[in-house]
Design an enzyme around this catalytic site. Structure first.
Site, PDB file in Angstrom:
ATOM      1  N   ASP A  28       0.846  -1.187   0.000  1.00 15.50           N
ATOM      2  CA  ASP A  28       0.000   0.000   0.000  1.00 15.50           C
ATOM      3  C   ASP A  28       0.886   1.244   0.000  1.00 15.50           C
ATOM      4  OD1 ASP A  28       0.907   0.303   2.620  1.00 15.50           O
ATOM      5  OD2 ASP A  28      -0.972  -0.360   3.519  1.00 15.50           O
ATOM      6  N   LEU A  29       0.284   2.377   0.172  1.00 13.84           N
ATOM      7  CA  LEU A  29       0.997   3.650   0.125  1.00 13.84           C
ATOM      8  C   LEU A  29       2.111   3.748   1.166  1.00 13.84           C
ATOM      9  CD1 LEU A  29       1.080   6.381  -1.296  1.00 13.84           C
ATOM     10  CD2 LEU A  29      -0.594   7.212   0.358  1.00 13.84           C
TER      11      LEU A  29
END
Length: 155
Positions: A28-29
């Protein structure tokens, strides 16, 4: 031209071991593995475990016998995996009945536990109703219960 086969893992006694590598698409980010990807890895490992046990899910479905469906799932996340980590998925059979099979699956990094799942699958008819799984499926799962536990000195 070589044609490599997809990975299918292997058995170590009663444990099915399946290796995955963390790719950028898995994160994810924040740079850690997105929580839902553990479910994908566990599903792949379960599918290949069944394949190695001689359980042909596709043939059962195409013959109108039925298919396995997840009926209960509990996950526990302990620490994150990150880009380029080599994660080992360990699957063991915990319980077997005429209709269901419960597995414990772990995502491991080295000796550290990342995520653990307890998954119950039921064999269901094409119409979605629970039904007795084929006898050879039950026998295959039960054969893993009869093996010595991990780290045992038993023959």
């Amino acid at each position: 031209m070589p044609n490599p086969a997809p990975p299918s893992g292997c058995f170590d006694g009663a444990r099915h071991l399946y290796a995955v590598r963390v790719y950028f698409e898995d994160t994810d980010l924040s740079g850690v593995v997105y929580h839902a990807n553990y479910l994908r890895w566990f599903e792949r490992a379960r599918s290949d475990m069944l394949r190695l046990l001689g359980i042909d899910q596709r043939a059962a479905q195409e013959a109108g016998e039925g298919a396995f469906a997840v009926t209960d799932l509990a996950l526990r996340y302990l620490r994150p995996a990150r880009l380029d980590d080599d994660v080992l998925i360990e699957s063991t059979v915990a319980e077997v009945s005429r209709v269901t099979c419960t597995l414990v699956q772990k995502a491991l990094l080295g000796n550290g536990l990342l995520c653990e799942a307890r998954v119950r699958v039921a064999f269901v008819s094409p119409g979605g109703r629970a039904r007795r799984q084929p006898a050879q499926f039950t026998a295959a799962f039960t054969s893993l219960l009869a093996l010595p536990p991990e780290g045992s000195d038993l023959p």
